[in-house]
Design a protein around this motif. Structure first.
Motif, PDB file in Angstrom:
ATOM      1  N   HIS A 133       5.323  -2.420   5.850  1.00  0.00           N
ATOM      2  CA  HIS A 133       4.988  -1.502   6.986  1.00  0.00           C
ATOM      3  C   HIS A 133       5.188  -2.213   8.160  1.00  0.00           C
ATOM      4  O   HIS A 133       4.286  -3.216   8.476  1.00  0.00           O
ATOM      5  CB  HIS A 133       3.880  -0.874   6.865  1.00  0.00           C
ATOM      6  N   ASP A 160       3.821   2.812   2.994  1.00  0.00           N
ATOM      7  CA  ASP A 160       4.878   1.880   3.323  1.00  0.00           C
ATOM      8  C   ASP A 160       6.251   2.079   3.292  1.00  0.00           C
ATOM      9  O   ASP A 160       7.065   1.519   4.268  1.00  0.00           O
ATOM     10  CB  ASP A 160       4.505   0.431   2.574  1.00  0.00           C
ATOM     11  N   ARG A 181       9.332   1.101   9.565  1.00  0.00           N
ATOM     12  CA  ARG A 181       8.823   1.638  10.724  1.00  0.00           C
ATOM     13  C   ARG A 181       9.104   3.368  10.831  1.00  0.00           C
ATOM     14  O   ARG A 181       8.911   3.711  11.926  1.00  0.00           O
ATOM     15  CB  ARG A 181       9.202   0.934  12.060  1.00  0.00           C
ATOM     16  N   SER A 231      -1.600  -9.271   3.256  1.00  0.00           N
ATOM     17  CA  SER A 231      -0.921  -8.157   2.442  1.00  0.00           C
ATOM     18  C   SER A 231      -0.108  -8.581   1.777  1.00  0.00           C
ATOM     19  O   SER A 231       0.252  -8.171   0.788  1.00  0.00           O
ATOM     20  CB  SER A 231      -0.986  -6.578   3.209  1.00  0.00           C
ATOM     21  N   ASP A 272       0.902  -1.249   0.027  1.00  0.00           N
ATOM     22  CA  ASP A 272      -0.144  -0.206  -0.002  1.00  0.00           C
ATOM     23  C   ASP A 272       0.927   1.308  -0.036  1.00  0.00           C
ATOM     24  O   ASP A 272       2.178   1.143   0.382  1.00  0.00           O
ATOM     25  CB  ASP A 272      -0.906  -0.066   1.188  1.00  0.00           C
ATOM     26  N   GLN A 277       4.297  -1.902  11.188  1.00  0.00           N
ATOM     27  CA  GLN A 277       3.135  -1.661  12.310  1.00  0.00           C
ATOM     28  C   GLN A 277       1.930  -1.978  11.683  1.00  0.00           C
ATOM     29  O   GLN A 277       0.892  -2.195  12.550  1.00  0.00           O
ATOM     30  CB  GLN A 277       3.236  -0.145  12.641  1.00  0.00           C
ATOM     31  N   ARG A 278       1.542  -2.046  10.296  1.00  0.00           N
ATOM     32  CA  ARG A 278       0.397  -2.352   9.840  1.00  0.00           C
ATOM     33  C   ARG A 278       0.467  -3.551   8.851  1.00  0.00           C
ATOM     34  O   ARG A 278      -0.482  -3.879   8.241  1.00  0.00           O
ATOM     35  CB  ARG A 278      -0.395  -1.148   9.281  1.00  0.00           C
ATOM     36  N   THR A 288       0.545  -7.145   7.154  1.00  0.00           N
ATOM     37  CA  THR A 288       0.035  -8.437   7.809  1.00  0.00           C
ATOM     38  C   THR A 288       0.438  -9.457   6.557  1.00  0.00           C
ATOM     39  O   THR A 288       0.752  -9.259   5.580  1.00  0.00           O
ATOM     40  CB  THR A 288      -1.725  -8.275   7.422  1.00  0.00           C
ATOM     41  N   ASN A 342       0.414   9.112   1.951  1.00  0.00           N
ATOM     42  CA  ASN A 342      -0.543   8.247   2.654  1.00  0.00           C
ATOM     43  C   ASN A 342      -1.879   8.588   2.589  1.00  0.00           C
ATOM     44  O   ASN A 342      -2.664   8.913   3.557  1.00  0.00           O
ATOM     45  CB  ASN A 342      -0.092   8.068   4.267  1.00  0.00           C
ATOM     46  N   LEU A 395       3.653   7.730   8.370  1.00  0.00           N
ATOM     47  CA  LEU A 395       2.379   7.630   8.845  1.00  0.00           C
ATOM     48  C   LEU A 395       1.346   9.014   8.705  1.00  0.00           C
ATOM     49  O   LEU A 395       0.498   9.064   8.472  1.00  0.00           O
ATOM     50  CB  LEU A 395       2.083   7.409  10.385  1.00  0.00           C
TER      51      LEU A 395
END
Length: 331
Positions: A141, A8, A174, A149, A5, A143-144, A146, A184, A179
């Motif tokens: 990324h 990232d 990170r 993804s 995404d 922190q987000r 998965t 983003n 963010l």
């Protein structure tokens, strides 16, 4: 270099990897392959007027187009090819054989090539770039990110004809800055300072005005017939953000002038800035192709910078194709 995404950190990773490679002494090319929403040129304080998408959409000699598109990044051994501004479907452009021809040409001119790709959530673009690369680095990324993804990114990369994509590895990122970055945001919704269609209409109407332009006008004609652009309009013309344009004026990279209590940037100033950009020339193997030369007048033939580049290119190619019959007879 790809990711799942936006935000990232793939573009920052691409730029840093290219810089480190260049610092090692290798002739390095950084390609902004995100021709939907690429912004690598902003990292280096350069405009995005002609780049990868324009080369892929064109039919002219690759060496000629590259000599107009490759920009000196201002760092030793590092050259930048911006995303470009062609409006053709990016997936269609990247799926053309011309991309492979371009990469093969560039491999002979550079020691290392780093390509920043589109996030996999945005479409199959990364698969087409992966087909012409030695390997892929996936930015996740921290922190987000998965498993789902990451699995989606791998599936996207394998959509191309070469389903055995070489994955070099994963970079966990990170960086807190990502963010809150303007990148983003919902992907492929480019936030321009002014709508390009509105700007085109204003350029058509600018010559018809008999009075001073209003407060919200973005284009005016001075008494000598030169177009003047607001900061918003100039930023669209050069493919950068309004903030970058303001910084360029503040540092003297481009000059503005005061008219009617507003700051404007002249068409001539934009043209001269583009002409003085340090470029990386590509020597073509075709003896009939003449590389572009600089235009000393600095005056545009129309309000669209792509028309300036197009007119110069067409004239050069026309002269290159006009082969002297006596040359054939002598040979």
């Amino acid at each position: 270099i790809t990711s799942f995404d936006s935000g990232d950190g793939k573009s920052v990773t691409s730029a840093n990897l290219a810089l480190v490679t260049a610092e090692s002494g290798l002739r390095t090319l950084l390609i902004d392959g995100d021709i939907r929403k690429g912004n690598l040129h902003e990292f280096f304080g350069l405009p995005n007027v002609m780049g990868l998408s324009d080369i892929l959409a064109g039919r002219d000699d690759l060496g000629v187009l590259l000599s107009r598109s490759l920009l000196d990044s201002k760092y030793d051994n590092l050259t930048l090819l911006t995303a470009g501004r062609a409006s053709i479907n990016p997936a269609v452009l990247l799926s053309k054989p011309r991309l492979g021809e371009l990469i093969e040409l560039l491999k002979g001119k550079f020691d290392a090539i780093v390509m920043d790709s589109v996030p996999s959530i945005g479409g199959p673009d990364s698969a087409f770039l992966a087909e012409h690369s030695d390997g892929v680095v996936i930015v996740v990324h921290g922190q987000r990110g998965t498993r789902r993804s990451l699995r989606h990114t791998l599936q996207t990369l394998r959509q191309g004809t070469n389903r055995t994509v070489n994955i070099y590895g994963i970079v966990f990122n990170r960086i807190a800055l990502q963010l809150t970055s303007t990148y983003n945001q919902p992907y492929y919704r480019r936030n321009l300072a002014i709508n390009p269609e509105k700007l085109d209409q204003e350029m058509l109407n600018a010559g018809k005005r008999t009075a001073f332009p209003g407060r919200n006008s973005n284009v005016m004609i001075d008494p000598s017939g030169i177009r003047l652009y607001s900061f918003a309009a100039a930023s669209v013309q050069l493919g950068v953000t309004k903030e970058t344009m303001q910084e360029w004026v503040r540092t003297g990279f481009i000059k503005s002038e005061k008219r009617n209590h507003r700051d404007w940037i002249s068409e001539t100033e934009i043209s001269q800035m583009l002409e003085h950009l340090p470029r990386h020339e590509i020597v073509t193997n075709n003896p009939q192709v003449v590389l572009p030369t600089k235009n000393s007048t600095g005056k545009l033939s129309s309000g669209k910078l792509r028309d300036l580049l197009g007119n110069q290119r067409d004239a050069l190619l026309a002269s290159a194709r006009d082969v002297n019959p006596t040359d054939d007879a002598d040979s």
